[in-house]
Design an enzyme around this catalytic site. Structure first.
Site, PDB file in Angstrom:
ATOM      1  N   ASN A   9     -36.247  37.799  13.181  1.00 19.21           N
ATOM      2  CA  ASN A   9     -35.677  36.815  14.100  1.00 19.21           C
ATOM      3  C   ASN A   9     -34.843  37.596  15.116  1.00 19.21           C
ATOM      4  OD1 ASN A   9     -34.304  34.787  15.386  1.00 19.21           O
ATOM      5  ND2 ASN A   9     -33.106  34.137  13.595  1.00 19.21           N
ATOM      6  N   TRP A  10     -35.405  37.749  16.299  1.00 19.03           N
ATOM      7  CA  TRP A  10     -34.727  38.575  17.308  1.00 19.03           C
ATOM      8  C   TRP A  10     -33.542  37.844  17.938  1.00 19.03           C
ATOM      9  CZ3 TRP A  10     -39.257  41.090  20.601  1.00 19.03           C
ATOM     10  CH2 TRP A  10     -40.074  41.835  19.737  1.00 19.03           C
ATOM     11  N   HIS A  96     -32.638  26.895  11.495  1.00 24.42           N
ATOM     12  CA  HIS A  96     -31.752  28.050  11.326  1.00 24.42           C
ATOM     13  C   HIS A  96     -30.303  27.567  11.396  1.00 24.42           C
ATOM     14  CE1 HIS A  96     -29.689  31.821  12.078  1.00 24.42           C
ATOM     15  NE2 HIS A  96     -30.776  32.437  11.608  1.00 24.42           N
ATOM     16  N   GLU A 168     -30.898  31.297   3.554  1.00 15.84           N
ATOM     17  CA  GLU A 168     -29.980  32.141   4.311  1.00 15.84           C
ATOM     18  C   GLU A 168     -28.549  31.651   4.125  1.00 15.84           C
ATOM     19  OE1 GLU A 168     -32.205  34.242   7.691  1.00 15.84           O
ATOM     20  OE2 GLU A 168     -31.479  32.351   8.467  1.00 15.84           O
ATOM     21  N   GLY A 174     -25.387  38.074   9.688  1.00 20.10           N
ATOM     22  CA  GLY A 174     -24.736  38.888  10.710  1.00 20.10           C
ATOM     23  C   GLY A 174     -23.346  39.366  10.332  1.00 20.10           C
ATOM     24  N   SER A 213     -28.040  39.664   6.413  1.00 21.50           N
ATOM     25  CA  SER A 213     -27.689  41.096   6.385  1.00 21.50           C
ATOM     26  C   SER A 213     -28.627  41.911   5.494  1.00 21.50           C
ATOM     27  CB  SER A 213     -26.225  41.283   5.971  1.00 21.50           C
ATOM     28  OG  SER A 213     -25.377  40.626   6.892  1.00 21.50           O
ATOM     29  N   GLY A 234     -32.487  39.453  10.753  1.00 14.89           N
ATOM     30  CA  GLY A 234     -31.894  39.323  12.088  1.00 14.89           C
ATOM     31  C   GLY A 234     -31.652  40.692  12.692  1.00 14.89           C
ATOM     32  N   GLY A 235     -30.423  41.180  12.566  1.00 17.60           N
ATOM     33  CA  GLY A 235     -30.014  42.438  13.205  1.00 17.60           C
ATOM     34  C   GLY A 235     -30.971  43.601  12.958  1.00 17.60           C
TER      35      GLY A 235
HETATM   36  C1  PEP Z   1     -30.771  35.486  10.491  1.00 13.43           C
HETATM   37  O1  PEP Z   1     -29.978  34.975  11.253  1.00 13.43           O
HETATM   38  O2  PEP Z   1     -31.878  34.944  10.316  1.00 13.43           O
HETATM   39  C2  PEP Z   1     -30.379  36.705   9.784  1.00 13.43           C
HETATM   40  C3  PEP Z   1     -30.849  36.885   8.588  1.00 13.43           C
HETATM   41  O3  PEP Z   1     -29.520  37.563  10.430  1.00 13.43           O
HETATM   42  P1  PEP Z   1     -28.953  38.988   9.898  1.00 13.43           P
HETATM   43  O4  PEP Z   1     -30.094  39.700   9.234  1.00 13.43           O
HETATM   44  O5  PEP Z   1     -28.483  39.679  11.137  1.00 13.43           O
HETATM   45  O6  PEP Z   1     -27.852  38.662   8.945  1.00 13.43           O
END
Ligand code: PEP
Length: 252
Positions: A9-10, A96, A168, A174, A213, A234-235
């Site tokens: 997920n960019w 989300h 999630e 994040g 994360s 995400g990141g």
């Molecule tokens: C997300 O928002 O879908 C996510 C998992 O973000 P991150 O990996 O940055 O925590």
């Protein structure tokens, strides 16, 4: 055998040309990871056509991060499920926590978005998860149950068989904090039970991804758990090398 999935997920990151480079990097390194892992990239809407081109000829699938609740018409600024499908998307992330939190998405809206997704042959990646306050109050099971009952329970069995769930925990998104592998397994198994209460044996086939994360250093331990079928990233999805390294986390 459930599908193993690593989805990126960019969010609202990268300019179109950077997104194309990122997608090309994923395609270039994809061969180093087991073909049993299904990679999906979900760039911003503005990049979809260009990224679709970059993914051509590879098995890396394209997804969008959202779609409109309506089919078409006077909805300024919205993007219809039919439009993203026409650009080559196979998946769409729905529900989300950032959409729920910042854009007020409710189950009522999400039911309409799910309907649009299925009407356009898109597989929804439906996100559920509790915030920190809910986790600390021990309400996380009830929260995810309600998020599933209010939306997923409205699907037909045929639709359910074409669904991906992402668990999630909002407190892990994040933040650098990750659920432990045991915490992930506990709630993934619970989610599967809630799904089985409605859909029976089909629940055993539904991929349930962990998100929050997730990175190369913790993916393997989390993915080793029985009911964890991959990750929504995400990141760490913004660097092809890290994203692919997460895919290498599958040992089973
Ligand atoms: C997300 O928002 O879908 C996510 C998992 O973000 P991150 O990996 O940055 O925590």
């Amino acid at each position: 055998m459930r599908k193993k999935i690593v989805a990126g997920n960019w969010k609202m990151n990268t300019l179109p040309a950077e997104g194309v480079e990122l997608a090309k990097g994923v395609v270039a390194g994809r061969g180093e990871v087991c073909s049993c892992v299904n990679f999906i990239v979900c760039p911003p809407f503005t990049h979809l056509a260009m990224v679709a081109e970059a993914l051509k000829g590879s098995d890396v699938a394209l997804g969008a991060q959202n779609c409109a609740a309506e089919a078409k018409g006077a909805y300024t600024g919205e993007v219809a499920a039919s439009m993203i499908a026409a650009l080559g998307c196979k998946y769409v992330i729905l529900g989300h926590s950032e959409r729920r939190q910042y854009y007020g998405e409710t189950s009522a809206t999400l039911n309409k978005k799910m309907e649009q997704a299925y009407a356009n042959n898109l597989t929804p990646i439906y996100c559920v998860g509790e915030n920190l306050e809910e986790r600390e109050a021990g309400k996380h099971f009830d929260v995810v149950k309600a998020q599933i009952e209010e939306v997923v329970y409205n699907l037909t069995e045929e639709q359910f068989r074409n669904l991906v769930i992402a668990y999630e925990p909002v407190w892990a998104i994040g933040t650098g904090k990750t659920a432990t592998a045991d915490q992930a397994q506990e709630i993934h198994a619970y989610i599967r039970k809630v799904l089985a209460d409605k859909f029976g044996a089909a629940a055993a086939e539904c991929p349930i991804l962990y998100g929050g994360s997730c990175k190369p250093s913790n993916a393997a331990e989390i993915f080793a758990k029985e009911d964890v079928d991959g990750g929504l990233i995400g990141g760490a999805a913004l660097k092809a090398e890290d994203f692919l390294a997460i895919g290498k986390g599958f040992a089973k």
